[in-house]
Structure formats: C-alpha cells, structure tokens
Write a protein that holds these residues in place. Sequence first.
Motif, PDB file in Angstrom:
ATOM      1  N   GLY A   1       6.114   2.588   6.424  1.00  0.00           N
ATOM      2  CA  GLY A   1       7.075   3.352   5.640  1.00  0.00           C
ATOM      3  C   GLY A   1       6.743   4.835   5.729  1.00  0.00           C
ATOM      4  O   GLY A   1       6.578   5.387   6.817  1.00  0.00           O
ATOM      5  N   ASN A   2       6.623   5.494   4.575  1.00  0.00           N
ATOM      6  CA  ASN A   2       6.302   6.925   4.566  1.00  0.00           C
ATOM      7  C   ASN A   2       4.839   7.182   4.233  1.00  0.00           C
ATOM      8  O   ASN A   2       4.477   8.254   3.758  1.00  0.00           O
ATOM      9  CB  ASN A   2       7.209   7.667   3.576  1.00  0.00           C
ATOM     10  CG  ASN A   2       7.004   7.192   2.138  1.00  0.00           C
ATOM     11  OD1 ASN A   2       6.423   6.137   1.902  1.00  0.00           O
ATOM     12  ND2 ASN A   2       7.495   7.968   1.181  1.00  0.00           N
ATOM     13  N   VAL A   3       3.988   6.179   4.485  1.00  0.00           N
ATOM     14  CA  VAL A   3       2.546   6.301   4.247  1.00  0.00           C
ATOM     15  C   VAL A   3       1.809   6.212   5.579  1.00  0.00           C
ATOM     16  O   VAL A   3       2.044   5.307   6.376  1.00  0.00           O
ATOM     17  CB  VAL A   3       2.038   5.199   3.289  1.00  0.00           C
ATOM     18  CG1 VAL A   3       0.521   5.281   3.137  1.00  0.00           C
ATOM     19  CG2 VAL A   3       2.710   5.330   1.919  1.00  0.00           C
ATOM     20  N   THR A   4       0.926   7.190   5.813  1.00  0.00           N
ATOM     21  CA  THR A   4       0.099   7.198   7.030  1.00  0.00           C
ATOM     22  C   THR A   4      -1.334   6.815   6.676  1.00  0.00           C
ATOM     23  O   THR A   4      -1.889   7.298   5.682  1.00  0.00           O
ATOM     24  CB  THR A   4       0.111   8.595   7.685  1.00  0.00           C
ATOM     25  OG1 THR A   4       1.446   8.904   8.078  1.00  0.00           O
ATOM     26  CG2 THR A   4      -0.784   8.624   8.912  1.00  0.00           C
ATOM     27  N   PHE A   5      -1.910   5.948   7.495  1.00  0.00           N
ATOM     28  CA  PHE A   5      -3.279   5.469   7.296  1.00  0.00           C
ATOM     29  C   PHE A   5      -4.162   6.028   8.410  1.00  0.00           C
ATOM     30  O   PHE A   5      -3.783   5.991   9.589  1.00  0.00           O
ATOM     31  CB  PHE A   5      -3.334   3.939   7.346  1.00  0.00           C
ATOM     32  CG  PHE A   5      -2.534   3.260   6.272  1.00  0.00           C
ATOM     33  CD1 PHE A   5      -3.145   2.776   5.127  1.00  0.00           C
ATOM     34  CD2 PHE A   5      -1.158   3.093   6.409  1.00  0.00           C
ATOM     35  CE1 PHE A   5      -2.407   2.146   4.139  1.00  0.00           C
ATOM     36  CE2 PHE A   5      -0.411   2.463   5.429  1.00  0.00           C
ATOM     37  CZ  PHE A   5      -1.042   1.993   4.287  1.00  0.00           C
ATOM     38  N   HIS A   6      -5.341   6.556   8.047  1.00  0.00           N
ATOM     39  CA  HIS A   6      -6.351   6.969   9.018  1.00  0.00           C
ATOM     40  C   HIS A   6      -7.618   6.152   8.753  1.00  0.00           C
ATOM     41  O   HIS A   6      -8.115   6.131   7.629  1.00  0.00           O
ATOM     42  CB  HIS A   6      -6.676   8.457   8.879  1.00  0.00           C
ATOM     43  CG  HIS A   6      -5.565   9.350   9.337  1.00  0.00           C
ATOM     44  ND1 HIS A   6      -4.624   9.875   8.465  1.00  0.00           N
ATOM     45  CD2 HIS A   6      -5.241   9.820  10.569  1.00  0.00           C
ATOM     46  CE1 HIS A   6      -3.773  10.621   9.147  1.00  0.00           C
ATOM     47  NE2 HIS A   6      -4.125  10.613  10.418  1.00  0.00           N
ATOM     48  N   MET A   7      -8.115   5.492   9.774  1.00  0.00           N
ATOM     49  CA  MET A   7      -9.282   4.620   9.623  1.00  0.00           C
ATOM     50  C   MET A   7     -10.360   5.011  10.625  1.00  0.00           C
ATOM     51  O   MET A   7     -10.069   5.340  11.781  1.00  0.00           O
ATOM     52  CB  MET A   7      -8.874   3.162   9.842  1.00  0.00           C
ATOM     53  CG  MET A   7      -9.998   2.155   9.696  1.00  0.00           C
ATOM     54  SD  MET A   7     -10.799   1.764  11.263  1.00  0.00           S
ATOM     55  CE  MET A   7     -11.600   0.225  10.862  1.00  0.00           C
TER      56      MET A   7
ATOM     57  N   VAL B   1      -9.399  -5.240   6.934  1.00  0.00           N
ATOM     58  CA  VAL B   1      -8.675  -3.969   7.006  1.00  0.00           C
ATOM     59  C   VAL B   1      -7.210  -4.145   6.625  1.00  0.00           C
ATOM     60  O   VAL B   1      -6.632  -3.323   5.901  1.00  0.00           O
ATOM     61  CB  VAL B   1      -8.793  -3.337   8.413  1.00  0.00           C
ATOM     62  CG1 VAL B   1      -7.951  -2.065   8.506  1.00  0.00           C
ATOM     63  CG2 VAL B   1     -10.251  -3.038   8.749  1.00  0.00           C
ATOM     64  N   GLY B   2      -6.598  -5.231   7.090  1.00  0.00           N
ATOM     65  CA  GLY B   2      -5.192  -5.479   6.775  1.00  0.00           C
ATOM     66  C   GLY B   2      -4.958  -5.670   5.288  1.00  0.00           C
ATOM     67  O   GLY B   2      -3.978  -5.162   4.722  1.00  0.00           O
ATOM     68  N   GLN B   3      -5.843  -6.410   4.628  1.00  0.00           N
ATOM     69  CA  GLN B   3      -5.709  -6.623   3.188  1.00  0.00           C
ATOM     70  C   GLN B   3      -5.933  -5.322   2.419  1.00  0.00           C
ATOM     71  O   GLN B   3      -5.221  -5.027   1.448  1.00  0.00           O
ATOM     72  CB  GLN B   3      -6.697  -7.695   2.730  1.00  0.00           C
ATOM     73  CG  GLN B   3      -6.361  -9.079   3.265  1.00  0.00           C
ATOM     74  CD  GLN B   3      -7.394 -10.137   2.874  1.00  0.00           C
ATOM     75  OE1 GLN B   3      -8.542  -9.818   2.582  1.00  0.00           O
ATOM     76  NE2 GLN B   3      -6.974 -11.391   2.888  1.00  0.00           N
ATOM     77  N   VAL B   4      -6.906  -4.538   2.848  1.00  0.00           N
ATOM     78  CA  VAL B   4      -7.141  -3.226   2.225  1.00  0.00           C
ATOM     79  C   VAL B   4      -5.901  -2.347   2.382  1.00  0.00           C
ATOM     80  O   VAL B   4      -5.449  -1.692   1.434  1.00  0.00           O
ATOM     81  CB  VAL B   4      -8.376  -2.543   2.854  1.00  0.00           C
ATOM     82  CG1 VAL B   4      -8.436  -1.062   2.492  1.00  0.00           C
ATOM     83  CG2 VAL B   4      -9.656  -3.248   2.403  1.00  0.00           C
ATOM     84  N   SER B   5      -5.322  -2.352   3.587  1.00  0.00           N
ATOM     85  CA  SER B   5      -4.120  -1.561   3.852  1.00  0.00           C
ATOM     86  C   SER B   5      -2.967  -1.980   2.942  1.00  0.00           C
ATOM     87  O   SER B   5      -2.231  -1.141   2.414  1.00  0.00           O
ATOM     88  CB  SER B   5      -3.725  -1.727   5.326  1.00  0.00           C
ATOM     89  OG  SER B   5      -2.502  -1.099   5.611  1.00  0.00           O
ATOM     90  N   ASP B   6      -2.823  -3.293   2.712  1.00  0.00           N
ATOM     91  CA  ASP B   6      -1.766  -3.798   1.821  1.00  0.00           C
ATOM     92  C   ASP B   6      -1.921  -3.246   0.399  1.00  0.00           C
ATOM     93  O   ASP B   6      -0.944  -2.831  -0.227  1.00  0.00           O
ATOM     94  CB  ASP B   6      -1.810  -5.328   1.760  1.00  0.00           C
ATOM     95  CG  ASP B   6      -1.420  -5.997   3.069  1.00  0.00           C
ATOM     96  OD1 ASP B   6      -0.781  -5.333   3.908  1.00  0.00           O
ATOM     97  OD2 ASP B   6      -1.773  -7.176   3.245  1.00  0.00           O
ATOM     98  N   ILE B   7      -3.158  -3.251  -0.109  1.00  0.00           N
ATOM     99  CA  ILE B   7      -3.394  -2.780  -1.482  1.00  0.00           C
ATOM    100  C   ILE B   7      -3.188  -1.276  -1.573  1.00  0.00           C
ATOM    101  O   ILE B   7      -2.593  -0.775  -2.546  1.00  0.00           O
ATOM    102  CB  ILE B   7      -4.803  -3.177  -1.969  1.00  0.00           C
ATOM    103  CG1 ILE B   7      -4.983  -4.699  -1.925  1.00  0.00           C
ATOM    104  CG2 ILE B   7      -5.024  -2.680  -3.403  1.00  0.00           C
ATOM    105  CD1 ILE B   7      -6.391  -5.175  -2.265  1.00  0.00           C
ATOM    106  N   LEU B   8      -3.662  -0.523  -0.572  1.00  0.00           N
ATOM    107  CA  LEU B   8      -3.478   0.928  -0.581  1.00  0.00           C
ATOM    108  C   LEU B   8      -1.991   1.286  -0.583  1.00  0.00           C
ATOM    109  O   LEU B   8      -1.550   2.186  -1.318  1.00  0.00           O
ATOM    110  CB  LEU B   8      -4.165   1.557   0.631  1.00  0.00           C
ATOM    111  CG  LEU B   8      -5.699   1.483   0.662  1.00  0.00           C
ATOM    112  CD1 LEU B   8      -6.236   2.028   1.977  1.00  0.00           C
ATOM    113  CD2 LEU B   8      -6.317   2.236  -0.506  1.00  0.00           C
ATOM    114  N   LEU B   9      -1.195   0.580   0.221  1.00  0.00           N
ATOM    115  CA  LEU B   9       0.246   0.827   0.259  1.00  0.00           C
ATOM    116  C   LEU B   9       0.871   0.523  -1.092  1.00  0.00           C
ATOM    117  O   LEU B   9       1.708   1.280  -1.597  1.00  0.00           O
ATOM    118  CB  LEU B   9       0.889  -0.022   1.352  1.00  0.00           C
ATOM    119  CG  LEU B   9       2.404   0.149   1.516  1.00  0.00           C
ATOM    120  CD1 LEU B   9       2.735   1.557   2.007  1.00  0.00           C
ATOM    121  CD2 LEU B   9       2.967  -0.904   2.477  1.00  0.00           C
TER     122      LEU B   9
END
Length: 495
Positions: free
Chosen positions: A454-460, A347-355
């Motif tokens: 930052g200014n990006v919100t993640f919903h999982m 999940v952390g790696q996916v979050s990094d790429i999405l950001l």
Amino acid sequence: MWRKASVAALLALAVGYLYHGCPELPEQLLQYISPDGLRSSPQSQCHLEQVISDAWDSLITLPTRQWSRVAVGVNACVDVVVSGVGLLQALALDPGSGRDHEVLRSKEDLRETFVHYMERGAAAERFFSDKEVFQRIARAAAEYPGAKLYVGGNAALIGQKLATYPELMVLLCGPVGPKLHEMLDEQIVVPPGSLQEMDEYHLILEYKAGEQWGSTRAPQANRFIFSHDVSNGVMSLLETFVASLDEFQPDLVVLSGLHMMEGQGRQLWEERLKEAVAAISDIRKDIPIHLELASMTDRDYMNSIMQEQVMPIVSSIGLNEQELLFLSQAGGGPHAHLAAWKGVPDVGQVSDILLWILEHHGRADPSSEADLTRVHFHTLAYHVLATVDGHWANQGAAVMAGARVASSQACGTRAVDPTKVELKVPLRFHTSDSEPRVELTLDPAAPLTAWRRGNVTFHMTPVLVCKQPLRTVGLGDAISAEGLVYSEFKSQPGF
C-alpha cells in the motif's frame, strides 16, 4: 536463458569481489541461496560478515537535513549490572521452574520470573512492589563481585548516545540524582527542575548464551530488569520536560518511560496517562515525537496507550519483538494467537503487524488524523523500519545504522569486528504471512531489502550478532537513537 543470465551475474560479482580481496564470495553466494534459505559456514578468509560490514560503511550516509537540538525525557536512573544467576544464588535462592509475574512482590516472585525469561532468552522489565525487600536486594547487588554502575533509563541512554554526535545539542529531563549527573556526558543539558537529591536505582540481571542454572539453560544472552522506582514510575518529570521545551526549542522530541507506570495500578495509570497525554499535546505540532516503548504485560494499559491515548499523537515509535507481539495481542491485530515467537521472528509476520499498526493507529489510513508515520522494529537477528510514504527520508541508511551500532556496541568495539559477529537471519524470507506473499533474498553486498505494501515502505537489514556480547542493556535505546540520527522528517503542509 535465465541460467546463462544468472551465471553471468555471478561472474560479474566474482570479478568485482576479486578486486576487493574476496575471491571466494561467489561460492558463498551459491551457498546462501541454497534451497532451505539458510547460510552454511564456508571455511574461508572472506566471510559474509565482512561483506555486510563493508557494505554498511559504504551505504550509510547522513540525511540532507539533520537535527540540531533534540530533547529527551523522561526516565533516568543508575543501572546496577550484575550476574543474574550469581545474585540469586547470593540471595540463597534455589533454581526451579519459571513463572511470569506482572508485578514482583517477593524474592520468590523474582526468582520465578527471572527463570521464566532466562529459559526463553528474552528481555523483560518488572516493578518490585516491596520497597524494603528491594533495598536489601539492591545492597546485595551493589556489593556483589563484578557489579558495575552505568547510566540507566531509556531517556538517559538515548541522550548519552545522541551526545556522541558533537553537532547535536541534547536536553535530558528526568529524575537525575548526584551519581547519574556525574556519569552523564558533559554535552547533555539537564534543566534545574530535573535535579534530585537521590538517585533511582535499577537492577539489571544479565546472563550469557548457554549459561545454566539448574535445569534452565539460556538460548541466548539477555537481561532481566527490575526496580522500585517511584519517580520514573509516575513519570513525575513529564510536565517539567514539556515546560522546558519552549526555551530549548528542539527540532525532535524523544519520549520514553510510559512502561514504568504500568506497575502502579490501574487507578493511578488511568489518571496519570490522561495527564501525560495533555502534556504531550502541548508540544508544537511541527516537532516530531518519537516514543520508545519497553516491556509491558497489562493489555488494558497497552490498549490505552495504543488506541485512546498516546500513539495517535506521536510521529514515530521504537520497539522490539516482545513489545510488537504484545501490542498486537492487546489490540487484536495480526498473529495475536501466537503465545510467543519461536526462534527468530518471522519477517512476514512482523511485516503484517507493522502494517496493521500504521493502518489502524497511524497515518497509513488516509482518513486518519493520527500523527504516527514511522515504526522502528528491532530484534536480535534483523531490523525493519516501516514508514508511511511522504513523511520520512533516508530510512534505508537509518535502519542500517541502527543494525551497525547494535553489532559494535554489543561487542564493545568502536566499529564492527567481523571476526566477533555472526549472521543469524534466514537469508530467504517473505514480505507477508498471507497474500500477496513475495519471497525475497538478502544480498550481502547490498544488505538492505525494501518492499512496499500500500502506502507503507519497509526497509530491512540483517544484524551481525555479537558472539560473546559484553553488555546487552541499552542496545534498543542505542538502535533507536542511531536510527533517528540518520532519519530526516518531512514537515507536512498545514503544520
């Protein structure tokens, strides 16, 4: 003090769930927050799957402002779904080692590429360059016992899913032949310029979890798609699609089919991509555009889509784990060194790429003029929706709705059946693979986890994975369509 508070919280949960017929839940909660972060399997009448499914039903609500007219284009076809191993055996092909081919030129290329992805349990899509050989394989597939014909193509599948909402008017533009037209929902409007004399056929080779062919064993159920599709291959209906928007007046445009051009060769796709960008740029700026990505292998082509051409002029994209990693590899993004995901994508790696996508190719960079503000990521075990703040609403409900439809559609049920699904996501995960690396824990009673970078919100949210899926084709399209139905776009000043 902390221990007393924790015990009190668990007791409160116990009381709450006793009223809902789940007296064993506190024990399950203790199990799911075990040191390894993984869930054990309690022998109980009340499972986490039931708790999550019930929570989804109570938490998922439609947005305040809903879409009324959605235009979808431009890839459409008839899918022939057949057992992959069975068809290859019928073609007198023997099992052997796998090898990936960017373009299929022979039956042997087909066999090697199928085995390559089957042993990984991964989905893929390829162009078959030899028309005559493809037609012979297609005839064999259609005649194979148990072969089934379905609506196919991302655009047509998304259109079909959207058409299940009676209040939505859906326009579908793509190469629609007689068979496909017959199978489409009556609610779907097809412009006259989309109608073709002949259908385009795609072959879907499915395999089940644990299925074996020679030494190859599939770790999970999935499918391999291939075609010799000329109309979709050059997005021949794109200009017709854009021209039809003036009359239809949609409040959302969904675009797919760019991946089909990859197999046509660099000279063609370079020229056609420029024409596609010119056509898409003609769409009114106040209409959000969602781009549905699919399997690609040419890094130059992906870079053209990402950096120079399409991605900056769309508002939203949908993609899976293979497409996400390939996008990062092509653009030199985070974790590009990974050859492939190992098991459930981190999940952390996916979050990094999405950001990275939203910061480098979207509006997360305040100085950027790009329109991209939303990325809907889906993988077998969980989904993540990442949005730039201030542009979208109801995204928690949107990501949960996408996960819910993945669970029900894979099992072929109208609603999630907790006895037919299982939780596969690690219940402890990190929001990033680097600093700040915050650890979060999934709460089954509230199966939506949100965080900001930052200014990006993640919903999982987790996915309740179907134990014996009936059909895997079109799940990504259904997920994206459902997520869009539950999404609200906030028009920006100056549009």
